[in-house]
Design an enzyme around this catalytic site. Structure first.
Site, PDB file in Angstrom:
ATOM      1  N   GLY A  71       0.802  -1.219   0.000  1.00 41.28           N
ATOM      2  CA  GLY A  71       0.000   0.000   0.000  1.00 41.28           C
ATOM      3  C   GLY A  71       0.833   1.267   0.000  1.00 41.28           C
ATOM      4  N   LEU A 108       0.507   3.691  -2.187  1.00 35.86           N
ATOM      5  CA  LEU A 108       0.953   3.504  -3.568  1.00 35.86           C
ATOM      6  C   LEU A 108       1.552   4.772  -4.177  1.00 35.86           C
ATOM      7  CD1 LEU A 108      -2.118   1.435  -4.821  1.00 35.86           C
ATOM      8  CD2 LEU A 108       0.021   0.589  -3.829  1.00 35.86           C
ATOM      9  N   GLY A 111       5.590   4.163  -8.954  1.00 31.92           N
ATOM     10  CA  GLY A 111       6.277   2.885  -9.161  1.00 31.92           C
ATOM     11  C   GLY A 111       5.268   1.736  -9.142  1.00 31.92           C
ATOM     12  N   HIS A 112       4.421   1.714  -8.102  1.00 29.24           N
ATOM     13  CA  HIS A 112       3.382   0.676  -8.026  1.00 29.24           C
ATOM     14  C   HIS A 112       2.449   0.767  -9.236  1.00 29.24           C
ATOM     15  CE1 HIS A 112       4.071   1.181  -3.525  1.00 29.24           C
ATOM     16  NE2 HIS A 112       4.246  -0.117  -3.693  1.00 29.24           N
ATOM     17  N   LYS A 123      13.261  -2.355  -8.254  1.00 25.19           N
ATOM     18  CA  LYS A 123      13.904  -1.581  -7.190  1.00 25.19           C
ATOM     19  C   LYS A 123      14.259  -2.533  -6.036  1.00 25.19           C
ATOM     20  CE  LYS A 123      13.455   1.934  -3.814  1.00 25.19           C
ATOM     21  NZ  LYS A 123      12.859   1.110  -2.745  1.00 25.19           N
ATOM     22  N   GLN A 141      14.668  -9.027  -3.709  1.00 23.30           N
ATOM     23  CA  GLN A 141      13.352  -9.637  -3.495  1.00 23.30           C
ATOM     24  C   GLN A 141      12.869 -10.340  -4.766  1.00 23.30           C
ATOM     25  OE1 GLN A 141       9.897  -7.839  -1.294  1.00 23.30           O
ATOM     26  NE2 GLN A 141       9.247  -7.212  -3.318  1.00 23.30           N
ATOM     27  N   SER A 147       9.603   5.264  -3.595  1.00 23.60           N
ATOM     28  CA  SER A 147       9.440   4.312  -2.490  1.00 23.60           C
ATOM     29  C   SER A 147       8.417   4.890  -1.527  1.00 23.60           C
ATOM     30  CB  SER A 147      10.790   4.148  -1.770  1.00 23.60           C
ATOM     31  OG  SER A 147      10.591   3.601  -0.490  1.00 23.60           O
ATOM     32  N   SER A 148       7.615   4.015  -0.936  1.00 26.02           N
ATOM     33  CA  SER A 148       6.649   4.500   0.061  1.00 26.02           C
ATOM     34  C   SER A 148       7.401   5.155   1.213  1.00 26.02           C
ATOM     35  CB  SER A 148       5.814   3.342   0.601  1.00 26.02           C
ATOM     36  OG  SER A 148       5.202   2.676  -0.475  1.00 26.02           O
TER      37      SER A 148
HETATM   38  O1  PAF Z   1       7.634  -5.279  -2.070  1.00 18.04           O
HETATM   39  C1  PAF Z   1       6.703  -5.251  -1.244  1.00 18.04           C
HETATM   40  O2  PAF Z   1       5.910  -4.306  -1.145  1.00 18.04           O
HETATM   41  C2  PAF Z   1       6.536  -6.408  -0.275  1.00 18.04           C
HETATM   42  O3  PAF Z   1       7.763  -6.930   0.100  1.00 18.04           O
HETATM   43  C3  PAF Z   1       5.603  -7.522  -0.815  1.00 18.04           C
HETATM   44  C4  PAF Z   1       6.170  -8.165  -2.051  1.00 18.04           C
HETATM   45  C5  PAF Z   1       4.238  -6.937  -1.122  1.00 18.04           C
HETATM   46  C6  PAF Z   1       5.430  -8.607   0.240  1.00 18.04           C
HETATM   47  O4  PAF Z   1       4.904  -8.105   1.415  1.00 18.04           O
END
Ligand code: PAF
Length: 284
Positions: free
Chosen positions: A34, A36, A39-40, A152, A156, A188-189
């Site tokens: 969330g 947002l 980027g999202h 980014k 992950q 970034s949030s």
């Molecule tokens: O990148 C993120 O926002 C988080 O690490 C994710 C992938 C939603 C998992 O909580």
């Protein structure tokens, strides 16, 4: 009030997904925590391009925050997020409840052996175990054909691709490019924590990556020279504390002393109390 369809219960999400599968449609999933930003939204746009049905989740996952990290302070604004998702024509916002995701007695975690023992995993020991556990749970609930993650969070993305491969999940994982502010700051949030002074010092991450890129293009191959230059750039800004600056193999994340093939340069820096990360692939 936004009019986007929201689902809160795990069972309802699974049933919705089953209906999409029965109808033969392709579903893409974009998990988020969330608050947002562009980027999202670029991930949502990509989702709209590649599938018939776009599902986004918003869940601030407690399992990926260590005891002294920013779980309680993590920025939240669900109403605004839902409006933004609606504008991007996202079909479903899945908003699960923490008590349903992690009920009393929950004890199963997913953990990788190798990739998390690098970069962010070293300073945030529970991060990747929390990420892989929630992402796998969300995959089992949403049952997408495709999932999209931002580059980014490069480590992950690698960790999730490895997990999907190791556990034979039939999901295509797509990485989407980092979106930057006009001056280069990666979106970034957590940028919302920065004061206007800190916002200026936060630019040192991008400046050092850009300088590294220029040095590699000019023929510098020695990682230590580039890391020294990046360290000097960041340290010349007050209120910054380097967690790591690494140049490493872009698949294994093992350190590279000589840049003789494309290499990932990744860094994590605390600006004031805010920990920021950024990366670029350096191509000799
Ligand atoms: O990148 C993120 O926002 C988080 O690490 C994710 C992938 C939603 C998992 O909580």
């Amino acid at each position: 009030m936004s009019a986007i369809k929201t689902i809160n219960k795990i069972k309802d999400m699974q049933e919705y997904s089953d209906r999409i599968h029965e109808g033969g449609e392709c579903m893409v999933f974009i998990p988020t925590m969330g608050f947002l930003h562009q980027g999202h939204l670029s991930l949502m746009k990509k989702g709209r391009e590649v599938a018939d049905v776009v599902v986004a989740s918003i869940f601030v996952n407690p399992a990926q925050f260590g005891p002294n990290e920013d779980l309680a302070a993590y920025p939240r604004n669900i109403e605004r997020d839902l409006e933004l998702l609606e504008k991007e024509h996202v079909d479903i916002a899945f908003l699960p409840d923490a008590k349903e995701i992690y009920p009393n007695g929950f004890q199963t975690y997913v953990e990788l052996n190798y990739l998390p023992n690098h970069l962010c995993g070293l300073s945030r020991p529970v991060l990747f175990r929390g990420v892989t556990t929630i992402v796998l749970k969300l995959f089992n609930i949403v049952k997408p054909h495709i999932a999209i993650f931002g580059q980014k969070d490069y480590q992950q993305l690698l960790v999730i691709k490895q997990m999907v491969c190791d556990l034979n999940y039939d999901i295509e994982v797509i990485g989407a490019p980092t979106v930057r502010e006009k001056d280069g700051l990666a979106m970034s949030s957590r940028n919302s924590y920065l004061s206007s002074e800190e916002r200026i010092h936060a630019l040192s991450l991008y400046k050092s990556l850009k300088k590294a890129m220029e040095m590699v293009e000019a023929g510098v191959k020695d990682s230590s020279i580039i890391i020294k230059e990046a360290t000097d750039i960041i340290n010349s800004h007050p209120d910054t504390l380097i967690d790591y600056i690494e140049i490493c193999d872009s698949e294994t994340l093992d350190s590279m002393t000589t840049i003789d093939r494309p290499a990932l340069m990744a860094l994590a820096v605390k600006v004031g109390t805010t920990r920021l990360i950024d990366n670029m692939v350096l191509k000799p």
